[in-house]
Design a protein around this motif. Sequence first.
Motif, PDB file in Angstrom:
ATOM      1  N   GLU A 181      44.446  52.425  37.548  1.00 39.93           N
ATOM      2  CA  GLU A 181      45.603  51.550  37.683  1.00 39.93           C
ATOM      3  C   GLU A 181      45.479  50.397  36.696  1.00 39.93           C
ATOM      4  OE1 GLU A 181      47.189  50.804  41.876  1.00 39.93           O
ATOM      5  OE2 GLU A 181      45.072  51.278  42.234  1.00 39.93           O
ATOM      6  N   GLU A 182      46.617  50.007  36.107  1.00 40.00           N
ATOM      7  CA  GLU A 182      46.626  48.894  35.168  1.00 40.00           C
ATOM      8  C   GLU A 182      47.612  47.831  35.639  1.00 40.00           C
ATOM      9  OE1 GLU A 182      46.767  49.800  31.028  1.00 40.00           O
ATOM     10  OE2 GLU A 182      45.766  51.738  31.268  1.00 40.00           O
ATOM     11  N   PHE A 183      47.216  46.569  35.456  1.00 42.64           N
ATOM     12  CA  PHE A 183      48.032  45.437  35.886  1.00 42.64           C
ATOM     13  C   PHE A 183      48.200  44.457  34.730  1.00 42.64           C
ATOM     14  CE2 PHE A 183      45.879  47.216  39.529  1.00 42.64           C
ATOM     15  CZ  PHE A 183      46.844  47.236  40.515  1.00 42.64           C
ATOM     16  N   ASP A 184      49.239  43.629  34.813  1.00 45.86           N
ATOM     17  CA  ASP A 184      49.500  42.641  33.758  1.00 45.86           C
ATOM     18  C   ASP A 184      48.952  41.258  34.117  1.00 45.86           C
ATOM     19  OD1 ASP A 184      51.241  41.995  35.796  1.00 45.86           O
ATOM     20  OD2 ASP A 184      53.025  41.855  34.534  1.00 45.86           O
ATOM     21  N   TYR A 185      48.114  41.179  35.117  1.00 46.19           N
ATOM     22  CA  TYR A 185      47.550  39.906  35.574  1.00 46.19           C
ATOM     23  C   TYR A 185      46.722  39.297  34.440  1.00 46.19           C
ATOM     24  CZ  TYR A 185      45.595  36.729  39.132  1.00 46.19           C
ATOM     25  OH  TYR A 185      45.237  35.639  39.895  1.00 46.19           O
ATOM     26  N   THR A 186      47.069  38.071  34.034  1.00 47.71           N
ATOM     27  CA  THR A 186      46.469  37.456  32.848  1.00 47.71           C
ATOM     28  C   THR A 186      46.034  36.024  33.129  1.00 47.71           C
ATOM     29  OG1 THR A 186      47.928  38.798  31.444  1.00 47.71           O
ATOM     30  CG2 THR A 186      46.827  36.911  30.406  1.00 47.71           C
ATOM     31  N   TRP A 187      44.833  35.688  32.697  1.00 48.42           N
ATOM     32  CA  TRP A 187      44.290  34.331  32.859  1.00 48.42           C
ATOM     33  C   TRP A 187      44.704  33.460  31.678  1.00 48.42           C
ATOM     34  CZ3 TRP A 187      40.721  31.627  29.751  1.00 48.42           C
ATOM     35  CH2 TRP A 187      40.185  30.465  30.313  1.00 48.42           C
ATOM     36  N   HIS A 188      45.048  32.203  31.997  1.00 53.27           N
ATOM     37  CA  HIS A 188      45.380  31.218  30.969  1.00 53.27           C
ATOM     38  C   HIS A 188      44.726  29.889  31.337  1.00 53.27           C
ATOM     39  CE1 HIS A 188      48.825  33.828  29.756  1.00 53.27           C
ATOM     40  NE2 HIS A 188      48.968  34.000  31.067  1.00 53.27           N
TER      41      HIS A 188
ATOM     42  N   GLU B 141      43.955  41.163  22.678  1.00 57.14           N
ATOM     43  CA  GLU B 141      43.475  42.420  22.101  1.00 57.14           C
ATOM     44  C   GLU B 141      42.405  43.075  22.979  1.00 57.14           C
ATOM     45  OE1 GLU B 141      44.725  43.936  19.366  1.00 57.14           O
ATOM     46  OE2 GLU B 141      46.242  42.360  19.585  1.00 57.14           O
ATOM     47  N   ASN B 142      41.995  42.370  24.035  1.00 57.36           N
ATOM     48  CA  ASN B 142      40.954  42.864  24.934  1.00 57.36           C
ATOM     49  C   ASN B 142      41.518  43.047  26.343  1.00 57.36           C
ATOM     50  OD1 ASN B 142      38.254  42.171  23.228  1.00 57.36           O
ATOM     51  ND2 ASN B 142      39.765  40.553  22.966  1.00 57.36           N
ATOM     52  N   ARG B 143      41.028  44.048  27.041  1.00 59.95           N
ATOM     53  CA  ARG B 143      41.373  44.239  28.450  1.00 59.95           C
ATOM     54  C   ARG B 143      40.105  44.117  29.285  1.00 59.95           C
ATOM     55  NH1 ARG B 143      46.164  44.314  30.851  1.00 59.95           N
ATOM     56  NH2 ARG B 143      46.463  46.481  31.478  1.00 59.95           N
ATOM     57  N   VAL B 144      40.268  44.065  30.600  1.00 61.84           N
ATOM     58  CA  VAL B 144      39.121  43.969  31.504  1.00 61.84           C
ATOM     59  C   VAL B 144      39.130  45.160  32.448  1.00 61.84           C
ATOM     60  CG1 VAL B 144      37.891  42.576  33.187  1.00 61.84           C
ATOM     61  CG2 VAL B 144      39.260  41.454  31.426  1.00 61.84           C
ATOM     62  N   LEU B 145      38.017  45.901  32.447  1.00 62.19           N
ATOM     63  CA  LEU B 145      37.854  46.997  33.402  1.00 62.19           C
ATOM     64  C   LEU B 145      36.971  46.477  34.531  1.00 62.19           C
ATOM     65  CD1 LEU B 145      37.048  50.697  32.513  1.00 62.19           C
ATOM     66  CD2 LEU B 145      36.258  49.630  34.599  1.00 62.19           C
ATOM     67  N   HIS B 146      37.584  46.277  35.693  1.00 62.07           N
ATOM     68  CA  HIS B 146      36.875  45.748  36.860  1.00 62.07           C
ATOM     69  C   HIS B 146      36.266  46.891  37.660  1.00 62.07           C
ATOM     70  CE1 HIS B 146      38.714  41.659  36.609  1.00 62.07           C
ATOM     71  NE2 HIS B 146      39.706  42.331  36.052  1.00 62.07           N
ATOM     72  N   ILE B 147      35.011  46.736  38.060  1.00 60.74           N
ATOM     73  CA  ILE B 147      34.367  47.647  39.004  1.00 60.74           C
ATOM     74  C   ILE B 147      34.112  46.858  40.278  1.00 60.74           C
ATOM     75  CG2 ILE B 147      32.279  48.987  39.490  1.00 60.74           C
ATOM     76  CD1 ILE B 147      32.220  49.718  36.541  1.00 60.74           C
ATOM     77  N   THR B 148      34.670  47.320  41.384  1.00 64.26           N
ATOM     78  CA  THR B 148      34.704  46.517  42.601  1.00 64.26           C
ATOM     79  C   THR B 148      33.982  47.142  43.786  1.00 64.26           C
ATOM     80  OG1 THR B 148      36.794  47.494  43.344  1.00 64.26           O
ATOM     81  CG2 THR B 148      36.933  45.570  41.887  1.00 64.26           C
ATOM     82  N   LYS B 149      33.450  48.354  43.630  1.00 70.33           N
ATOM     83  CA  LYS B 149      32.773  49.037  44.736  1.00 70.33           C
ATOM     84  C   LYS B 149      31.333  49.338  44.351  1.00 70.33           C
ATOM     85  CE  LYS B 149      36.661  49.633  47.154  1.00 70.33           C
ATOM     86  NZ  LYS B 149      36.916  49.013  48.472  1.00 70.33           N
TER      87      LYS B 149
ATOM     88  N   ALA C 156      41.060  50.543  44.952  1.00 72.53           N
ATOM     89  CA  ALA C 156      40.389  51.409  43.986  1.00 72.53           C
ATOM     90  C   ALA C 156      39.032  50.839  43.593  1.00 72.53           C
ATOM     91  CB  ALA C 156      41.258  51.571  42.744  1.00 72.53           C
ATOM     92  N   ALA C 157      38.115  51.720  43.266  1.00 76.41           N
ATOM     93  CA  ALA C 157      36.777  51.300  42.839  1.00 76.41           C
ATOM     94  C   ALA C 157      36.808  50.640  41.478  1.00 76.41           C
ATOM     95  CB  ALA C 157      35.837  52.499  42.815  1.00 76.41           C
ATOM     96  N   ALA C 158      37.846  50.940  40.687  1.00 78.58           N
ATOM     97  CA  ALA C 158      37.964  50.356  39.357  1.00 78.58           C
ATOM     98  C   ALA C 158      39.436  50.245  38.985  1.00 78.58           C
ATOM     99  CB  ALA C 158      37.216  51.195  38.335  1.00 78.58           C
ATOM    100  N   TYR C 159      39.773  49.218  38.226  1.00 77.65           N
ATOM    101  CA  TYR C 159      41.131  49.037  37.721  1.00 77.65           C
ATOM    102  C   TYR C 159      41.058  48.192  36.452  1.00 77.65           C
ATOM    103  CZ  TYR C 159      40.995  44.327  39.768  1.00 77.65           C
ATOM    104  OH  TYR C 159      40.652  43.036  40.095  1.00 77.65           O
ATOM    105  N   ILE C 160      42.181  48.062  35.761  1.00 79.74           N
ATOM    106  CA  ILE C 160      42.235  47.334  34.489  1.00 79.74           C
ATOM    107  C   ILE C 160      43.311  46.260  34.552  1.00 79.74           C
ATOM    108  CG2 ILE C 160      42.791  47.539  32.021  1.00 79.74           C
ATOM    109  CD1 ILE C 160      41.596  50.346  32.095  1.00 79.74           C
TER     110      ILE C 160
ATOM    111  N   THR D  63      51.232  40.098  37.870  1.00 73.40           N
ATOM    112  CA  THR D  63      51.036  40.506  39.256  1.00 73.40           C
ATOM    113  C   THR D  63      49.558  40.624  39.578  1.00 73.40           C
ATOM    114  OG1 THR D  63      53.100  41.765  39.181  1.00 73.40           O
ATOM    115  CG2 THR D  63      51.562  42.281  40.970  1.00 73.40           C
ATOM    116  N   LYS D  64      49.115  39.917  40.599  1.00 77.00           N
ATOM    117  CA  LYS D  64      47.717  39.973  40.995  1.00 77.00           C
ATOM    118  C   LYS D  64      47.403  41.351  41.576  1.00 77.00           C
ATOM    119  CE  LYS D  64      44.154  37.486  43.544  1.00 77.00           C
ATOM    120  NZ  LYS D  64      43.836  36.302  44.376  1.00 77.00           N
ATOM    121  N   PRO D  65      46.331  41.986  41.109  1.00 72.13           N
ATOM    122  CA  PRO D  65      46.001  43.331  41.605  1.00 72.13           C
ATOM    123  C   PRO D  65      45.717  43.335  43.110  1.00 72.13           C
ATOM    124  CG  PRO D  65      44.801  42.860  39.584  1.00 72.13           C
ATOM    125  CD  PRO D  65      45.434  41.563  40.018  1.00 72.13           C
ATOM    126  N   GLU D  66      46.353  44.254  43.803  1.00 71.08           N
ATOM    127  CA  GLU D  66      46.050  44.490  45.210  1.00 71.08           C
ATOM    128  C   GLU D  66      45.805  45.995  45.352  1.00 71.08           C
ATOM    129  OE1 GLU D  66      49.006  42.930  47.773  1.00 71.08           O
ATOM    130  OE2 GLU D  66      48.725  40.839  47.136  1.00 71.08           O
TER     131      GLU D  66
END
Length: 512
Positions: free
Chosen positions: A58-65, A159-167, A92-96, A86-89
């Motif tokens: 799953e991919e989300f547009d949640y962006t830090w500023h 130019e960079n994305r974040v692949l989160h591992i949450t489990k 999933a064990a991983a998302y971007i 949109t904050k990811p809800e």
Amino acid sequence: MKSAIKRTAALLLGVALTAGLCACKSAEKAKLTKELYPNAAVIKLDGKSATIDGTALEEFDYTWHCDPSVAHEDVKDAPAEYYTGTKPETDAAAYIDSELYYYPKLDESGFKQVNYDGENEWAYYYTDGEHNDYIFATLPNKTGTLPTQMMHTEEEAAENRVLHITKPGEYILQGNFNGQICVDLGDADDVFTDPDAKVTLILENANIKCTVAPAVIYTDLYECDNAWEDADEHTADVDTAKAGAVLVIPDGTENTVDGNNIFRMLKTKYKDENSTDAVKVQKKMRKNDAALYSLVTMNINGGAKNTGKLTVTSGLEGISSDLHLALNGGVITVNSQDDGINTSEDDVSVCILNGADVTLNPGQGAEGDGVDSNGFIVLNSGSIAVNGVRQPDSALDSDKGITYNGGTVTIDGEKQFYTAGTTFRESGRTNKGGMTGEKPQNGFDRTGGFAEDFDLKEFKEKVAALPDDATADDVFALLGGARGNGRPNDGNAQPPEMQNGEQPPEPPQNNQ
């Protein structure tokens, strides 16, 4: 003509067979890795996207500023920070997404040179009209010039994305990723003390590059030494076997981690409200110095044959842990602008060499040690080679002591010889024989290493406090003598840096 056609066909067939053979070998390696880790999920990286066990993440547009000129309400104690999208809800064990923390591009004219908590740094204060007495972030001041290369624009960050591992679990990483792998199991108190809150990343020909922040970062996981803050005394005897952060370099694989750093960003909250210092110390929000970074104890493991390779390239430090770090296996090469390896908890952290084959090329910027531990260094087995360290930095630098039990140490191509069971403070190019047991001269042993009771941290602080017009003789005076022939206690003692005709450390240039 027919012969030419036959030759062309044979050539094409050979190319196809070669490609097929390579594909088979690659598939075989993947199969072997999966057999070694049958319960591991396979994450295939593809630029800015990825799949897990064949399913797209799953991919989300949640962006830090962040913007220190405007007060925001998004983040407690950090009014410069805010988010869009949109904050990811997800369970999933991983998302971007794009929740990527980095050091933002700030107006260069807004920085001031200050002494922040004993360090000469550039400070940028809030300008939002509500928090003007607080520093938003600092940058190091090593040369008197603002290190603008540590700041990045929003366009660069995008130019960079974040692949989160949450489990918790094991994850095999394959392919290329433009961004950061962030391992975060949540900031609940029980995560820190839960031995099951563990993540193992297995690099299988993975290439991870983040241009504005650490490429791989472990944040909230189990800390195997979770009672260290309650201990009355700290020693080099720590057990990292159950560490929550684990990185594996399987046999036969070649991997790269290329990342940057995030320098000190602060909360609008003082450590001591009653402090009368001109520059008050604030609570730290984040400071992630390395391309491969962990906030908890980390193990780096290799395969049974110890042939897996990992090359780390960094805009500041190479590999860093906020607590302990054990290098248990793999062929590891680090190219860094500052320290090659760093463990940073004062008087507590332990960096352990337990079988890895490590090559460090540090200090490609203004300064940098090979291995810098604010606590201890323990050498048990394996090898470590350090190249090109400039004085006054060291190949191995430990505030609490280096214990040598085994392994090979090479400095600038010259093998060092230490006596098993000895402890010393520092090892540099002048170390020709390790600890010989001779009586130290003004804090140094005769082999060029610091004596065990020499307080290197205190010495460096004294050098940093010297006035603008300080001379080299003033530096030597801090050691109990002036430059001369090196005879002990005769007023002419010289440290080992001068024994081979090299130059002593220069006094600092105070640009405030």
